[in-house]
Design a protein around this motif. Structure first.
Motif, PDB file in Angstrom:
ATOM      1  N   PHE A 253      17.059 -62.805  40.960  1.00 37.80           N
ATOM      2  CA  PHE A 253      17.725 -64.103  41.013  1.00 37.80           C
ATOM      3  C   PHE A 253      16.636 -65.143  40.764  1.00 37.80           C
ATOM      4  N   LEU A 254      16.628 -65.667  39.542  1.00 36.43           N
ATOM      5  CA  LEU A 254      15.563 -66.564  39.108  1.00 36.43           C
ATOM      6  C   LEU A 254      16.008 -68.016  39.149  1.00 36.43           C
ATOM      7  N   ARG A 255      15.097 -68.874  39.585  1.00 35.01           N
ATOM      8  CA  ARG A 255      15.274 -70.312  39.406  1.00 35.01           C
ATOM      9  C   ARG A 255      14.434 -70.701  38.196  1.00 35.01           C
ATOM     10  N   TYR A 256      15.070 -71.289  37.193  1.00 32.60           N
ATOM     11  CA  TYR A 256      14.335 -71.606  35.973  1.00 32.60           C
ATOM     12  C   TYR A 256      14.915 -72.843  35.298  1.00 32.60           C
ATOM     13  N   THR A 257      14.140 -73.401  34.374  1.00 32.77           N
ATOM     14  CA  THR A 257      14.556 -74.592  33.630  1.00 32.77           C
ATOM     15  C   THR A 257      14.605 -74.261  32.148  1.00 32.77           C
ATOM     16  N   ASP A 258      14.920 -75.270  31.345  1.00 37.10           N
ATOM     17  CA  ASP A 258      14.983 -75.047  29.898  1.00 37.10           C
ATOM     18  C   ASP A 258      13.600 -74.822  29.293  1.00 37.10           C
ATOM     19  N   LYS A 259      12.540 -74.995  30.092  1.00 33.14           N
ATOM     20  CA  LYS A 259      11.186 -74.729  29.606  1.00 33.14           C
ATOM     21  C   LYS A 259      10.736 -73.295  29.877  1.00 33.14           C
TER      22      LYS A 259
ATOM     23  N   HIS B  22       0.261 -75.199  40.230  1.00 36.82           N
ATOM     24  CA  HIS B  22       0.531 -73.860  39.698  1.00 36.82           C
ATOM     25  C   HIS B  22       1.729 -73.201  40.391  1.00 36.82           C
ATOM     26  N   THR B  23       2.658 -74.032  40.831  1.00 32.15           N
ATOM     27  CA  THR B  23       3.916 -73.520  41.378  1.00 32.15           C
ATOM     28  C   THR B  23       5.061 -74.083  40.549  1.00 32.15           C
ATOM     29  N   PHE B  24       6.212 -73.434  40.635  1.00 33.28           N
ATOM     30  CA  PHE B  24       7.383 -73.903  39.900  1.00 33.28           C
ATOM     31  C   PHE B  24       7.733 -75.337  40.282  1.00 33.28           C
ATOM     32  N   MET B  25       7.753 -75.623  41.592  1.00 32.56           N
ATOM     33  CA  MET B  25       8.166 -76.951  42.044  1.00 32.56           C
ATOM     34  C   MET B  25       7.179 -78.025  41.604  1.00 32.56           C
ATOM     35  N   TYR B  26       5.892 -77.735  41.661  1.00 30.68           N
ATOM     36  CA  TYR B  26       4.899 -78.719  41.204  1.00 30.68           C
ATOM     37  C   TYR B  26       5.141 -79.062  39.737  1.00 30.68           C
ATOM     38  N   ASP B  27       5.300 -78.036  38.912  1.00 30.96           N
ATOM     39  CA  ASP B  27       5.490 -78.277  37.483  1.00 30.96           C
ATOM     40  C   ASP B  27       6.808 -78.988  37.207  1.00 30.96           C
ATOM     41  N   PHE B  28       7.860 -78.595  37.909  1.00 35.60           N
ATOM     42  CA  PHE B  28       9.175 -79.203  37.704  1.00 35.60           C
ATOM     43  C   PHE B  28       9.145 -80.690  38.076  1.00 35.60           C
TER      44      PHE B  28
ATOM     45  N   ASP C 190      20.119 -88.022  46.203  1.00 36.26           N
ATOM     46  CA  ASP C 190      20.156 -87.570  44.812  1.00 36.26           C
ATOM     47  C   ASP C 190      19.273 -88.436  43.930  1.00 36.26           C
ATOM     48  N   LEU C 191      18.709 -87.792  42.912  1.00 38.48           N
ATOM     49  CA  LEU C 191      17.906 -88.501  41.917  1.00 38.48           C
ATOM     50  C   LEU C 191      18.717 -88.728  40.653  1.00 38.48           C
ATOM     51  N   GLU C 192      18.474 -89.850  40.022  1.00 35.07           N
ATOM     52  CA  GLU C 192      19.046 -90.145  38.716  1.00 35.07           C
ATOM     53  C   GLU C 192      17.919 -90.542  37.771  1.00 35.07           C
ATOM     54  N   PRO C 193      17.918 -90.012  36.537  1.00 33.56           N
ATOM     55  CA  PRO C 193      18.885 -89.026  36.035  1.00 33.56           C
ATOM     56  C   PRO C 193      18.745 -87.691  36.753  1.00 33.56           C
ATOM     57  N   ALA C 194      19.740 -86.830  36.565  1.00 30.56           N
ATOM     58  CA  ALA C 194      19.739 -85.529  37.240  1.00 30.56           C
ATOM     59  C   ALA C 194      18.775 -84.575  36.537  1.00 30.56           C
ATOM     60  N   TYR C 195      17.882 -84.005  37.307  1.00 33.02           N
ATOM     61  CA  TYR C 195      16.959 -82.988  36.793  1.00 33.02           C
ATOM     62  C   TYR C 195      17.448 -81.640  37.317  1.00 33.02           C
ATOM     63  N   MET C 196      17.989 -80.829  36.406  1.00 36.81           N
ATOM     64  CA  MET C 196      18.712 -79.617  36.783  1.00 36.81           C
ATOM     65  C   MET C 196      17.885 -78.355  36.537  1.00 36.81           C
ATOM     66  N   CYS C 197      18.192 -77.324  37.314  1.00 37.49           N
ATOM     67  CA  CYS C 197      17.649 -75.992  37.049  1.00 37.49           C
ATOM     68  C   CYS C 197      18.760 -74.970  37.265  1.00 37.49           C
ATOM     69  N   ASN C 198      18.567 -73.797  36.710  1.00 33.66           N
ATOM     70  CA  ASN C 198      19.520 -72.698  36.864  1.00 33.66           C
ATOM     71  C   ASN C 198      19.022 -71.723  37.925  1.00 33.66           C
ATOM     72  N   VAL C 199      19.950 -71.109  38.625  1.00 31.84           N
ATOM     73  CA  VAL C 199      19.640 -69.989  39.516  1.00 31.84           C
ATOM     74  C   VAL C 199      20.590 -68.868  39.108  1.00 31.84           C
ATOM     75  N   ASP C 200      20.078 -67.916  38.331  1.00 32.70           N
ATOM     76  CA  ASP C 200      20.927 -66.895  37.718  1.00 32.70           C
ATOM     77  C   ASP C 200      20.423 -65.491  38.035  1.00 32.70           C
ATOM     78  N   LEU C 201      21.329 -64.541  37.908  1.00 27.28           N
ATOM     79  CA  LEU C 201      20.955 -63.127  37.982  1.00 27.28           C
ATOM     80  C   LEU C 201      20.385 -62.733  36.624  1.00 27.28           C
ATOM     81  N   CYS C 202      19.200 -62.139  36.617  1.00 33.67           N
ATOM     82  CA  CYS C 202      18.517 -61.839  35.357  1.00 33.67           C
ATOM     83  C   CYS C 202      18.027 -60.392  35.334  1.00 33.67           C
ATOM     84  N   TYR C 203      17.972 -59.848  34.118  1.00 33.19           N
ATOM     85  CA  TYR C 203      17.364 -58.535  33.923  1.00 33.19           C
ATOM     86  C   TYR C 203      16.803 -58.464  32.510  1.00 33.19           C
ATOM     87  N   LEU C 204      15.925 -57.494  32.269  1.00 35.69           N
ATOM     88  CA  LEU C 204      15.239 -57.399  30.987  1.00 35.69           C
ATOM     89  C   LEU C 204      16.184 -56.944  29.880  1.00 35.69           C
TER      90      LEU C 204
END
Length: 298
Positions: A145-151, A199-205, A259-273
């Motif tokens: 279950f990954l949290r990720y962005t369009d980057k 060097h963490t996801f949240m710092y970069d996001f 809440d922040l505007e504009p909205a900065y979104m991320c996905n939390v999805d089930l992932c596999y190779l």
């Protein structure tokens, strides 16, 4: 009928003697003799012509030969199918996950799936988004279950959509922004920011979101753990950026989540190779996750 007798029958027919067949089967001639006698008694016919030096199939024995071979082949195929079924029904599914499994209701999936499939074992490993991502790429997990962005580079990953989240801020109830329902990112340019380590996801996001709004965050304090940031914010040491869904689970009456505007979104999805061969257990987990998502969306 004991199919072991068929194996003895076929081995004797192939070897041409009880002595050689006994050596082949790691048993005694007397045991083989008893087995063949029982088989002949059950079938009601003699199967071998015997001499002092050898044994040969008679007409009845030759008639039995293909049926005995087929019976043992079917038995072998069944044992293979049973073994495969047993492995799959007792399959261990290894899953990496973001640590906020309660906030995203991932824990509900684990609980309900385990109840439906009690023979499956879920081996769940929590970690930071970057660590979970790397372990998935390296083949350490069946799923994540990954949290990720369009980057995030997901070219080698299959994603099963589950949920999304947005960036928010947390501040003390005494902070001037505390009564607001939304805040423009640009308004935070001069605020003291309580920040995650580099060097963490949240710092970069967070850093990317600030850069997109035309400023660099004024970092006054940096720590690893979210609860430490929240505690510092509750004492009005600054504001901190958090993902909204986990932020709402913190039991701190001195904090406002905005809440922040504009909205900065991320996905939390089930992932596999991509290209990964999925077992029946893994396919069941994907199907169950999709059904669970639908049930909470309806």
């Amino acid at each position: 009928m004991n199919t072991t007798y068929f194996k003895d029958f076929l081995t004797i027919a192939e070897c041409g003697s009880y002595e050689k067949a006994a050596e082949e089967l790691y048993t005694t001639q007397s045991t083989l003799t008893k087995h063949i006698q029982k088989l002949e008694a059950e079938l009601g016919t003699i199967l071998f012509d015997r001499t002092s030096r050898s044994v040969r199939l008679n007409e009845c024995g030759r008639l039995l030969l293909p049926y005995a071979q087929q019976t043992l082949q079917i038995e072998r195929e069944y044992q293979m199918a049973l073994s495969s079924y047993t492995r799959e029904t007792q399959y261990t599914i290894s899953i990496g996950s973001v640590t906020n499994i309660v906030a995203y209701r991932i824990s509900d999936i684990f609980v309900k799936f385990q109840r439906k499939y009690p023979n499956y074992h879920l081996d769940v490993d929590g970690g930071s988004p970057y660590t979970v991502y790397q372990n998935l790429i390296n083949g350490q997990y069946d799923f994540a279950f990954l949290r990720y962005t369009d980057k995030t580079d997901i070219r080698n990953i299959v994603t099963v959509p589950f949920t999304t989240d947005r960036l928010a801020i947390a501040c003390s109830k005494s902070h001037p922004l505390a009564s607001r329902t939304t805040v423009q990112m640009k308004e935070l340019e001069k605020e003291n920011i309580l920040m995650f380590k580099e060097h963490t996801f949240m710092y970069d996001f967070i850093n990317d979101a600030c850069t997109a709004s035309g400023f660099k965050p004024n970092i006054s304090f940096s720590v690893h753990r979210t609860e430490n940031l929240v505690e510092l914010a509750s004492h009005n040491m600054g504001i901190c950026f958090l993902m909204k869904k986990p932020a709402l689970t913190f039991d701190n009456p001195n904090i406002s989540v905005i809440d922040l505007e504009p909205a900065y979104m991320c996905n939390v999805d089930l992932c596999y190779l991509k290209g990964k061969k999925l077992s029946t257990a893994a396919q069941n987990f994907i199907t169950f996750t999709k059904q669970f998502k639908k049930s909470i969306s309806d």
